[in-house]
Design an enzyme around this catalytic site. Sequence first.
Site, PDB file in Angstrom:
ATOM      1  N   HIS B  67      23.992 -65.387 -55.135  1.00  0.00           N
ATOM      2  CA  HIS B  67      24.296 -64.979 -53.569  1.00  0.00           C
ATOM      3  C   HIS B  67      25.675 -64.574 -53.381  1.00  0.00           C
ATOM      4  O   HIS B  67      26.582 -65.003 -54.211  1.00  0.00           O
ATOM      5  CB  HIS B  67      23.812 -66.065 -52.743  1.00  0.00           C
ATOM      6  CG  HIS B  67      24.399 -67.250 -52.834  1.00  0.00           C
ATOM      7  ND1 HIS B  67      23.868 -68.158 -53.616  1.00  0.00           N
ATOM      8  CD2 HIS B  67      25.467 -67.792 -52.298  1.00  0.00           C
ATOM      9  CE1 HIS B  67      24.403 -69.174 -53.513  1.00  0.00           C
ATOM     10  NE2 HIS B  67      25.273 -69.247 -52.867  1.00  0.00           N
ATOM     11  N   ALA B  68      25.821 -63.493 -52.510  1.00  0.00           N
ATOM     12  CA  ALA B  68      27.357 -63.268 -52.107  1.00  0.00           C
ATOM     13  C   ALA B  68      27.248 -62.488 -50.809  1.00  0.00           C
ATOM     14  O   ALA B  68      26.142 -61.866 -50.423  1.00  0.00           O
ATOM     15  CB  ALA B  68      27.972 -62.380 -53.218  1.00  0.00           C
TER      16      ALA B  68
END
Lengths: 572, 156
Positions: B67-68
Amino acid sequence: MELTNQLILFGAGLLLISIIASVVSDRLGAPLLLIFLSIGMLLGEDGLFGIAFDDVQAAHLIGSVALAVILFDGGLRTQLSTFRVALKPALALATVGVAVTAGLTAAAAYWLFDLNWTQALLIGAIVSSTDAAAVFSLLHSRGLELKQRVAATLEIESGSNDPMAILLTILLVELLIQQPDSLALAATVEFVQQMGLGAVFGIAGGILLAATINRINLTPGLYPLLALGGALAIFGGTAVLGGSGFLAAYLAGLVLGNRKLQASQNIRRFHDGFAWLAQITMFVVLGLLVTPSELLPIAIPALLTAAALTLVARPLAVLLCLAPFRFPWREQAFISWVGLRGAVPIILGLFPLLAGIEGAELFFNVAFFVVLISLIIQGWTIAPAARWLGLEVPPDSAAAQRQEIDVPQQTDYEIVVYRLTENSPARLKPIGTLALPDSAQVAALFRGGVALSEPQRQILQAQDHIYLVVLPEDIPGLDRLFVAPLGPSYLEEQRFFGEFTLSGQTRLIDLATAYGVSVPQGAQPEETLNDYLLWVFNGRAVVGDRVRIDNLQFTIREMRDSEITSVGMRIR
Amino acid sequence: MDIEQLISPERVRCLSGLEDKEQVLQHVGELISIADPQLTGTEICDRLMARERLGSTGLGHGVALPHARLEGIERAAGALVRLDHGIDFQAFDKTPVDLLFVLVVPEHFTDEHLQILAALAEMFSDPELCERLRRTESDRELHAALSEWRPASDAT
């Protein structure tokens, strides 16, 4: 002849009943030592069998030997690495803590019983030390896995505070028999001598014993006996020369348990069993020795003494001793509560009897009563208290399916065996494709009792036994490969540590960038999680310690030496 | 969290022939950039890899949730990828990862980001869901299996 046989039958029966009672105690959640003590009392004067045993000298001998064995075994099991977080706090508790506890309890005893100050102080001193046997057995029972800082502090304290209590007791008994000229001087000399000789002989003896065990070739069965003989010789030798034999026995065990040792598993297993035998014998004998009907007249003041000890003296002593170490309040509360009294106060209660002091029975009976109360109340509540205060960490559930075997040479490597089950993650996988930790090598594979050739080419099946050579630090990695993560325990672990795992080297600023959280107050953005957590926990961080940054909860997951290697992150 | 709002059929894929973390994340980055072309696949991959360097997003049991937060995208987007064989993801349990749900959110989505992540982590801790996703044979089946998922019960 006839008597001999009857005695053997009687002794064996007693042993069997005690061992079987341990199963019952597990079911009831009752402290095991209490059961042993009760069996002794049941057999004694006022009990079913009416055995009149009042040989104080013999009881003292049995108790001392048993304690030496228990302390030695306790030392064997204590990992030196736990000293990092617990040595100083434990030593503060074992010295200043014992004196403060003794003093405050004496004040209560002075008011409750018709005694002068010296006598009251003697009562305080007798009940002032926590008991290694009780602490070790209760902390390791019922799958209780405590945060290392708490467990290690309690264990090291209980292993090293007996000398202080013994010392105070001996001094006060001497004071009651005759009036020495300079008490302060005598006390100081005695203290330095007991502690100093105990420490020196314990450590030197342990090193010598380890070297002896490693040098000579014996039938395997003799190594544990050599260790036992060595331990008792160290205990006896130190005590004869005026040092504290108990401290020496504990330290010798500690040295032995933390060195490379020939036949070490063999020695550990034997001593585990032998320490049980010592506990059973000691508590049954002490239970036999007491006359329960004599406890009744002192019940109320003794109960109040126990209350003062548990609710006032111990908590104040803990508060004072742990103040410099900034333990979280929950941990202080737990350490205060688990000031378990066990065999030591009862054995110390024998000292006035042995010295022939007038009215010495009172000391013994009060000591016995206080121990009984402590075992019932604290022993029964230790697990709920740990849970309530949130001090448990997820237990090593894999240990049950793993067995460790001695490696014949002195090396860091261990041989471990796993029995594969239907839901083991490695089942139906070719051994050659397993992602084994770096140090691990497959040594053998057994199927249906037969060793298969070329284990690397085999596909693992349920009921297989796989033998691996591995360094101890890689064992958790092997557990993950071979042991089924039982649904609940895996979930529990995930709930405890959080879904994600971060490296200890993660910088706070990177965390802030990734999740939009703030850099905590007092911390530098360039600091790593490792730096920050060590700072928060005053350099004594342990697995399970937690902090919160905004909506994220961080829990220390793995440590190597004093560095935090991985940290669990939970979103809440 | 409504999973349907995060994914779209072209971002639910059974992939094969990918050998390592970077290749997989590069591929996923491109899938996401098709729908949201402000960022290139490589840019997305770089941000996902930057997060991986703080610690693997592997949840264990062969599942990972890379995730980011990304500057320049408008809305949260997810992608589900099933690999034909597991790749090394440096996960805590060292198990090779073959099931990945990738989440990217706009930079200002601080709280939503954490909420969606928590919900996804919960969802992918369900062994039955993972088993069902692994049994699928086509992108369509994979999408259907994901859409059908409902929390096992509210009690857990």
